[in-house]
Design an enzyme around this catalytic site. Sequence first.
Site, PDB file in Angstrom:
ATOM      1  N   ILE A 269       0.858  -1.180   0.000  1.00 57.37           N
ATOM      2  CA  ILE A 269       0.000   0.000   0.000  1.00 57.37           C
ATOM      3  C   ILE A 269       0.900   1.238   0.000  1.00 57.37           C
ATOM      4  O   ILE A 269       1.857   1.323   0.779  1.00 57.37           O
ATOM      5  CB  ILE A 269      -0.946  -0.028   1.218  1.00 57.37           C
ATOM      6  CG1 ILE A 269      -1.956  -1.156   1.007  1.00 57.37           C
ATOM      7  CG2 ILE A 269      -1.644   1.315   1.403  1.00 57.37           C
ATOM      8  CD1 ILE A 269      -2.938  -1.350   2.120  1.00 57.37           C
TER       9      ILE A 269
ATOM     10  N   ASN B 153      -1.907   3.235 -11.179  1.00 52.73           N
ATOM     11  CA  ASN B 153      -1.888   1.793 -10.914  1.00 52.73           C
ATOM     12  C   ASN B 153      -2.838   1.085 -11.870  1.00 52.73           C
ATOM     13  O   ASN B 153      -3.774   1.689 -12.374  1.00 52.73           O
ATOM     14  CB  ASN B 153      -2.353   1.546  -9.467  1.00 52.73           C
ATOM     15  CG  ASN B 153      -2.380   0.082  -9.098  1.00 52.73           C
ATOM     16  OD1 ASN B 153      -1.459  -0.679  -9.439  1.00 52.73           O
ATOM     17  ND2 ASN B 153      -3.424  -0.353  -8.404  1.00 52.73           N
TER      18      ASN B 153
ATOM     19  N   HIS C  81      -5.447  -2.203 -12.020  1.00 52.67           N
ATOM     20  CA  HIS C  81      -6.146  -3.136 -11.137  1.00 52.67           C
ATOM     21  C   HIS C  81      -7.044  -4.052 -11.988  1.00 52.67           C
ATOM     22  O   HIS C  81      -7.733  -3.569 -12.888  1.00 52.67           O
ATOM     23  CB  HIS C  81      -6.988  -2.342 -10.129  1.00 52.67           C
ATOM     24  CG  HIS C  81      -7.679  -3.222  -9.142  1.00 52.67           C
ATOM     25  ND1 HIS C  81      -7.010  -3.846  -8.110  1.00 52.67           N
ATOM     26  CD2 HIS C  81      -8.975  -3.614  -9.042  1.00 52.67           C
ATOM     27  CE1 HIS C  81      -7.862  -4.576  -7.414  1.00 52.67           C
ATOM     28  NE2 HIS C  81      -9.052  -4.455  -7.959  1.00 52.67           N
TER      29      HIS C  81
ATOM     30  N   SER D 156      -8.831  -1.682 -14.808  1.00 53.77           N
ATOM     31  CA  SER D 156      -8.875  -0.224 -14.679  1.00 53.77           C
ATOM     32  C   SER D 156      -7.477   0.305 -14.411  1.00 53.77           C
ATOM     33  O   SER D 156      -6.738  -0.256 -13.601  1.00 53.77           O
ATOM     34  CB  SER D 156      -9.733   0.188 -13.475  1.00 53.77           C
ATOM     35  OG  SER D 156     -10.966  -0.487 -13.447  1.00 53.77           O
TER      36      SER D 156
ATOM     37  N   ASP E  36      -7.195   1.428  -4.124  1.00 51.01           N
ATOM     38  CA  ASP E  36      -7.847   1.301  -5.433  1.00 51.01           C
ATOM     39  C   ASP E  36      -8.981   2.322  -5.604  1.00 51.01           C
ATOM     40  O   ASP E  36      -9.969   2.063  -6.310  1.00 51.01           O
ATOM     41  CB  ASP E  36      -8.390  -0.136  -5.652  1.00 51.01           C
ATOM     42  CG  ASP E  36      -7.265  -1.168  -5.614  1.00 51.01           C
ATOM     43  OD1 ASP E  36      -6.164  -0.868  -6.105  1.00 51.01           O
ATOM     44  OD2 ASP E  36      -7.488  -2.273  -5.072  1.00 51.01           O
TER      45      ASP E  36
HETATM   46  C1  GRF Z   1      -1.939  -7.582 -12.597  1.00 49.56           C
HETATM   47  O1  GRF Z   1      -3.077  -8.393 -12.718  1.00 49.56           O
HETATM   48  C2  GRF Z   1      -2.316  -6.209 -12.093  1.00 49.56           C
HETATM   49  O2  GRF Z   1      -3.577  -5.801 -12.496  1.00 49.56           O
HETATM   50  C3  GRF Z   1      -2.313  -6.403 -10.599  1.00 49.56           C
HETATM   51  O3  GRF Z   1      -1.253  -7.285 -10.348  1.00 49.56           O
HETATM   52  C4  GRF Z   1      -1.011  -8.083 -11.498  1.00 49.56           C
HETATM   53  C5  GRF Z   1       0.424  -7.874 -11.845  1.00 49.56           C
HETATM   54  O4  GRF Z   1       0.861  -8.690 -12.899  1.00 49.56           O
HETATM   55  N1  GRF Z   1      -2.182  -5.135  -9.924  1.00 49.56           N
HETATM   56  P1  GRF Z   1       2.252  -8.414 -13.575  1.00 49.56           P
HETATM   57  O5  GRF Z   1       3.307  -8.456 -12.468  1.00 49.56           O
HETATM   58  O6  GRF Z   1       2.199  -7.080 -14.240  1.00 49.56           O
HETATM   59  O7  GRF Z   1       2.435  -9.532 -14.546  1.00 49.56           O
END
Ligand code: GRF
Length: 213
Positions: free
Chosen positions: A111, A126, A128, A155, A164
């Site tokens: 966080i 970020n 998500h 998103s 988030d």
């Molecule tokens: C992704 O699904 C992203 O949305 C989430 O964590 C995962 C990271 O995957 N926050 P990567 O390390 O980019 O392959």
Amino acid sequence: MAPIKLEQFKKEIKTLSTSKASLGILISGRGSNMDIIIRACQANQINADVSIVISNNPNANGLILANSLGIKALAVNPSDFNSKHEYENTICELLADHSVDLVCLAGYMKIVGNTLLKKYDNKIINIHPSLLPSFKGLNAQKQALEYGVKFAGCSVHYVNDVLDGGKIILQDIVPVSEDDTEETLSHKILEKEHQIYPKAIQKVLASLKKSEE
Ligand code: GRF
């Protein structure tokens, strides 16, 4: 004549030498979004360079991947610090040393605290794996399946002090099939993530540039 401050000097030199923005990416693991961002920068699809990749996890595969793409990548381990402030302060120093304009979280599993938020106010984004504001936090794909949604997605959003919860920059949807598992849905969402993250970065950089003019 008043002395020029170092930060200001660095900014002026950068403006003179390149119009490209500098990105810092924070990761914790695999780094597939990081990989896509680096490649999009290298292919000039994003008008920026990735200047540094930082992982809180020393064993993150993304560190090796970033190095193999010629990007400086290092671990900053929170357990080496007495407080979150000290940990984030070190990250802030590294980002500042690389004149980072925008911080992109890509699977960063910590966080973000006040130290980073203050220093990079409105300059941290970020990705998500859900259609926010639904399914915040961990295991978003599992949450979506359990809820029975027929459309999931991903998103890209600004990071603030609500998990988030920052303003949404871009989203895309993924239809959910009856036979989707957490694994298959995560895979379909990840493919979309890889499409929207570079576009969202370009969008944010354009608005940062506009606000500087
Ligand atoms: C992704 O699904 C992203 O949305 C989430 O964590 C995962 C990271 O995957 N926050 P990567 O390390 O980019 O392959």
